[in-house]
Design a protein around this motif. Structure first.
Motif, PDB file in Angstrom:
ATOM      1  N   PHE A   1       0.824  -1.199   0.000  1.00 33.16           N
ATOM      2  CA  PHE A   1       0.000   0.000   0.000  1.00 33.16           C
ATOM      3  C   PHE A   1       0.861   1.252   0.000  1.00 33.16           C
ATOM      4  CE2 PHE A   1      -2.608   3.188   2.354  1.00 33.16           C
ATOM      5  CZ  PHE A   1      -3.591   3.352   1.386  1.00 33.16           C
ATOM      6  N   ILE A   2       1.937   1.235   0.779  1.00 27.42           N
ATOM      7  CA  ILE A   2       2.842   2.388   0.827  1.00 27.42           C
ATOM      8  C   ILE A   2       3.495   2.601  -0.530  1.00 27.42           C
ATOM      9  CG2 ILE A   2       4.983   3.263   1.831  1.00 27.42           C
ATOM     10  CD1 ILE A   2       4.158   1.883   4.442  1.00 27.42           C
ATOM     11  N   LYS A   3       3.851   1.501  -1.203  1.00 33.46           N
ATOM     12  CA  LYS A   3       4.466   1.645  -2.532  1.00 33.46           C
ATOM     13  C   LYS A   3       3.484   2.267  -3.508  1.00 33.46           C
ATOM     14  CE  LYS A   3       6.802  -0.672  -6.303  1.00 33.46           C
ATOM     15  NZ  LYS A   3       7.343  -1.920  -6.888  1.00 33.46           N
ATOM     16  N   ILE A   4       2.223   1.849  -3.458  1.00 36.99           N
ATOM     17  CA  ILE A   4       1.214   2.442  -4.338  1.00 36.99           C
ATOM     18  C   ILE A   4       1.111   3.938  -4.096  1.00 36.99           C
ATOM     19  CG2 ILE A   4      -1.266   2.564  -4.789  1.00 36.99           C
ATOM     20  CD1 ILE A   4      -1.410  -0.433  -4.386  1.00 36.99           C
ATOM     21  N   CYS A   5       1.107   4.334  -2.833  1.00 30.93           N
ATOM     22  CA  CYS A   5       1.011   5.760  -2.497  1.00 30.93           C
ATOM     23  C   CYS A   5       2.212   6.528  -3.018  1.00 30.93           C
ATOM     24  CB  CYS A   5       0.887   5.930  -0.983  1.00 30.93           C
ATOM     25  SG  CYS A   5      -0.660   5.304  -0.283  1.00 30.93           S
ATOM     26  N   ARG A   6       3.403   5.947  -2.858  1.00 25.10           N
ATOM     27  CA  ARG A   6       4.614   6.622  -3.353  1.00 25.10           C
ATOM     28  C   ARG A   6       4.597   6.733  -4.873  1.00 25.10           C
ATOM     29  NH1 ARG A   6       7.988   7.613   0.706  1.00 25.10           N
ATOM     30  NH2 ARG A   6       8.099   6.202   2.515  1.00 25.10           N
TER      31      ARG A   6
ATOM     32  N   THR B   1       2.803  10.493   6.225  1.00 26.01           N
ATOM     33  CA  THR B   1       2.558  11.667   5.384  1.00 26.01           C
ATOM     34  C   THR B   1       2.324  11.248   3.937  1.00 26.01           C
ATOM     35  OG1 THR B   1       3.984  12.982   6.843  1.00 26.01           O
ATOM     36  CG2 THR B   1       3.443  13.909   4.680  1.00 26.01           C
ATOM     37  N   THR B   2       3.099  10.249   3.488  1.00 25.54           N
ATOM     38  CA  THR B   2       2.932   9.741   2.120  1.00 25.54           C
ATOM     39  C   THR B   2       1.530   9.196   1.911  1.00 25.54           C
ATOM     40  OG1 THR B   2       5.286   9.178   1.918  1.00 25.54           O
ATOM     41  CG2 THR B   2       3.753   8.031   0.465  1.00 25.54           C
ATOM     42  N   ILE B   3       1.055   8.401   2.863  1.00 21.62           N
ATOM     43  CA  ILE B   3      -0.284   7.808   2.758  1.00 21.62           C
ATOM     44  C   ILE B   3      -1.352   8.900   2.757  1.00 21.62           C
ATOM     45  CG2 ILE B   3      -1.982   6.373   3.951  1.00 21.62           C
ATOM     46  CD1 ILE B   3       0.355   4.637   4.920  1.00 21.62           C
ATOM     47  N   CYS B   4      -1.222   9.865   3.651  1.00 24.91           N
ATOM     48  CA  CYS B   4      -2.227  10.933   3.752  1.00 24.91           C
ATOM     49  C   CYS B   4      -2.268  11.790   2.492  1.00 24.91           C
ATOM     50  CB  CYS B   4      -1.941  11.801   4.978  1.00 24.91           C
ATOM     51  SG  CYS B   4      -2.189  10.958   6.558  1.00 24.91           S
ATOM     52  N   LEU B   5      -1.087  12.171   1.992  1.00 22.07           N
ATOM     53  CA  LEU B   5      -1.035  13.030   0.816  1.00 22.07           C
ATOM     54  C   LEU B   5      -1.549  12.291  -0.424  1.00 22.07           C
ATOM     55  CD1 LEU B   5      -0.323  15.739  -0.393  1.00 22.07           C
ATOM     56  CD2 LEU B   5       2.045  14.957  -0.657  1.00 22.07           C
ATOM     57  N   ALA B   6      -1.141  11.035  -0.589  1.00 19.74           N
ATOM     58  CA  ALA B   6      -1.615  10.244  -1.726  1.00 19.74           C
ATOM     59  C   ALA B   6      -3.126  10.030  -1.632  1.00 19.74           C
ATOM     60  CB  ALA B   6      -0.894   8.905  -1.781  1.00 19.74           C
ATOM     61  N   GLY B   7      -3.610   9.789  -0.419  1.00 22.93           N
ATOM     62  CA  GLY B   7      -5.049   9.629  -0.231  1.00 22.93           C
ATOM     63  C   GLY B   7      -5.801  10.891  -0.578  1.00 22.93           C
ATOM     64  N   LEU B   8      -5.255  12.033  -0.212  1.00 26.21           N
ATOM     65  CA  LEU B   8      -5.885  13.316  -0.533  1.00 26.21           C
ATOM     66  C   LEU B   8      -5.963  13.520  -2.043  1.00 26.21           C
ATOM     67  CD1 LEU B   8      -7.025  15.998   0.564  1.00 26.21           C
ATOM     68  CD2 LEU B   8      -4.687  16.903   0.521  1.00 26.21           C
TER      69      LEU B   8
ATOM     70  N   PHE C   1      -9.876   3.483 -12.774  1.00 25.22           N
ATOM     71  CA  PHE C   1      -9.904   2.032 -12.545  1.00 25.22           C
ATOM     72  C   PHE C   1      -8.685   1.373 -13.169  1.00 25.22           C
ATOM     73  CE2 PHE C   1     -11.109  -2.277 -13.848  1.00 25.22           C
ATOM     74  CZ  PHE C   1     -11.503  -2.809 -12.630  1.00 25.22           C
ATOM     75  N   TRP C   2      -8.335   1.765 -14.402  1.00 18.82           N
ATOM     76  CA  TRP C   2      -7.129   1.235 -15.060  1.00 18.82           C
ATOM     77  C   TRP C   2      -5.907   1.519 -14.195  1.00 18.82           C
ATOM     78  CZ3 TRP C   2      -5.890   0.221 -20.674  1.00 18.82           C
ATOM     79  CH2 TRP C   2      -4.511   0.152 -20.906  1.00 18.82           C
ATOM     80  N   THR C   3      -5.757   2.773 -13.754  1.00 18.25           N
ATOM     81  CA  THR C   3      -4.579   3.157 -12.970  1.00 18.25           C
ATOM     82  C   THR C   3      -4.490   2.353 -11.683  1.00 18.25           C
ATOM     83  OG1 THR C   3      -4.821   5.409 -13.845  1.00 18.25           O
ATOM     84  CG2 THR C   3      -3.344   5.105 -11.959  1.00 18.25           C
ATOM     85  N   ALA C   4      -5.600   2.239 -10.969  1.00 14.33           N
ATOM     86  CA  ALA C   4      -5.599   1.513  -9.693  1.00 14.33           C
ATOM     87  C   ALA C   4      -5.290   0.034  -9.903  1.00 14.33           C
ATOM     88  CB  ALA C   4      -6.957   1.680  -9.008  1.00 14.33           C
ATOM     89  N   THR C   5      -5.876  -0.561 -10.935  1.00 10.79           N
ATOM     90  CA  THR C   5      -5.673  -1.986 -11.181  1.00 10.79           C
ATOM     91  C   THR C   5      -4.229  -2.288 -11.537  1.00 10.79           C
ATOM     92  OG1 THR C   5      -7.951  -2.136 -11.995  1.00 10.79           O
ATOM     93  CG2 THR C   5      -6.486  -3.962 -12.523  1.00 10.79           C
TER      94      THR C   5
END
Length: 373
Positions: A249-254, A271-278, A300-304
């Motif tokens: 999950f952290i890698k996805i956020c980064r 901070t990485t998780i919060c900013l990526a989530g925002l 959806f493409w990007t997330a998958t």
């Protein structure tokens, strides 16, 4: 939003635009084409040498992976270029250029302004975050796979305009080529079905029906390559992946922040998780409020495809190739969504504003991505 408008003629300026796009991409990657063989290249060459004597050897597992299409591509390169590594890099670059053209075609069929599609396709083409996939011969599995995906999606778009033929056979063939290219193909039935439902507005049952043979191939593929390692004693194709949820999950956020040009920020994990989530929540919210079906599908493409890269602890740039397509499509569709329903602004002015916004965003993202490497 003119999501189903099909423009069938290319004015001269658009042909010139495509030529300029190709020239820019070639100029960007040309200085690095003389990279010599390294690492897996020698193993792929050795596997390709066996094919003339035993063609069925191309279907044998390679490091626990089934990639006959990649083996055959190395054989064709060897027959043409011998041991000249520049030829293999040139093949990779040619496939990448073809993908850029296919991406341009796909976006231009989903928005009402081709210059917008050209900017997005060029942004993807020149991104430094996938350079390994373009320049390293052994990474061509990603580029060939994208060719199959974009080709299949364009077939589905064409079918939506001509109900008198079925795309199932063509989509299946492209899917099977993808299956023989890289294991990442397993997510395409999901992406293709979502495209039919979200973008082309097919009922879910009808969408699954159009993709039924590809779904059947997926279940067969998963069954065979789940059973084979058990009987052969070989490790599965995912043997070097780490499926621990938090690191993934952290890698996805980064990666998401890096795509947005924020990769140079040295942030702690929280901070990485919060900013990526925002960022993710903001983009999804904007897309939903726009009623932007194209944007929702590209998200959806990007997330998958980000999920495909998440289990691997290394930061190989080749893993960014497929997710970056979704990122640049999302950027184009969101910008298009801001003006698609603005009846108060003249059409030509809307087109100019969209293009300037996307061009500015593309330049900013590409510069900050490069600085972040």
């Amino acid at each position: 939003m003119a999501e189903t408008e099909l423009v069938t003629q290319y004015p001269r300026w658009q042909v010139l635009l495509l030529a300029l796009m190709a020239a820019g991409v070639i100029a960007a990657f040309l200085p690095a084409l003389d990279v010599y063989f390294v690492g897996d290249d020698f193993e792929w060459l050795a596997a390709a040498f066996e094919i003339p004597r035993d063609p069925l050897s191309s279907f044998e597992l390679f490091n626990s992976m089934w990639r006959p299409v990649v083996k055959w591509s190395f054989l064709f390169d060897y027959l043409i270029f011998g041991r000249n590594s520049i030829g293999y890099s040139a093949t990779n670059l040619s496939i990448h250029l073809f993908n850029v053209w296919l991406l341009f075609l796909l976006i231009s069929r989903l928005v009402d302004f081709r210059l917008l599609a050209a900017v997005a396709a060029t942004g993807f083409a020149l991104s430094p975050l996938h350079s390994e996939a373009v320049l390293w011969a052994s990474s061509r599995g990603d580029t060939i796979l994208l060719t199959c995906w974009l080709g299949a999606l364009l077939v589905l778009v064409a079918r939506s305009r001509n109900k008198n033929w079925s795309p199932s056979a063509t989509v299946l063939i492209l899917g099977l080529i993808g299956a023989g290219t890289k294991e990442s193909w397993v997510v395409f039935p999901f992406i293709g079905t979502a495209f039919l439902v979200i973008v082309l507005k097919n009922p879910l049952g009808a969408a699954i029906g159009q993709m039924r043979w590809l779904w059947f191939a997926l279940f067969l593929y998963l069954g065979v390559f789940s059973v084979l390692p058990t009987f052969s004693g070989a490790p599965p194709a995912t043997f070097y992946a780490d499926f621990s949820p938090l690191p993934a999950f952290i890698k996805i956020c980064r990666l998401l922040l890096t795509f947005c040009g924020l990769g140079e920020l040295e942030l702690d994990e929280l901070t990485t998780i919060c900013l990526a989530g925002l960022v993710a929540v903001a983009v999804v919210t904007i897309t939903v409020r726009q009623g932007n079906r194209n944007g929702l599908w590209s998200i959806f493409w990007t997330a998958t495809t980000l999920l495909l890269a998440a289990p691997f602890s290394d930061v190989a740039l080749r893993h960014n190739y497929l997710p970056l397509v979704g990122f640049w499509m999302t950027l184009a569709f969101v910008v298009d969504g801001f003006f698609a329903k603005d009846d108060a602004t003249p059409g030509i002015l809307r087109q100019k504003i969209r293009t300037v916004l996307l061009a500015f965003s593309a330049v900013a993202v590409l510069v900050t991505e490069g600085l972040g490497l």
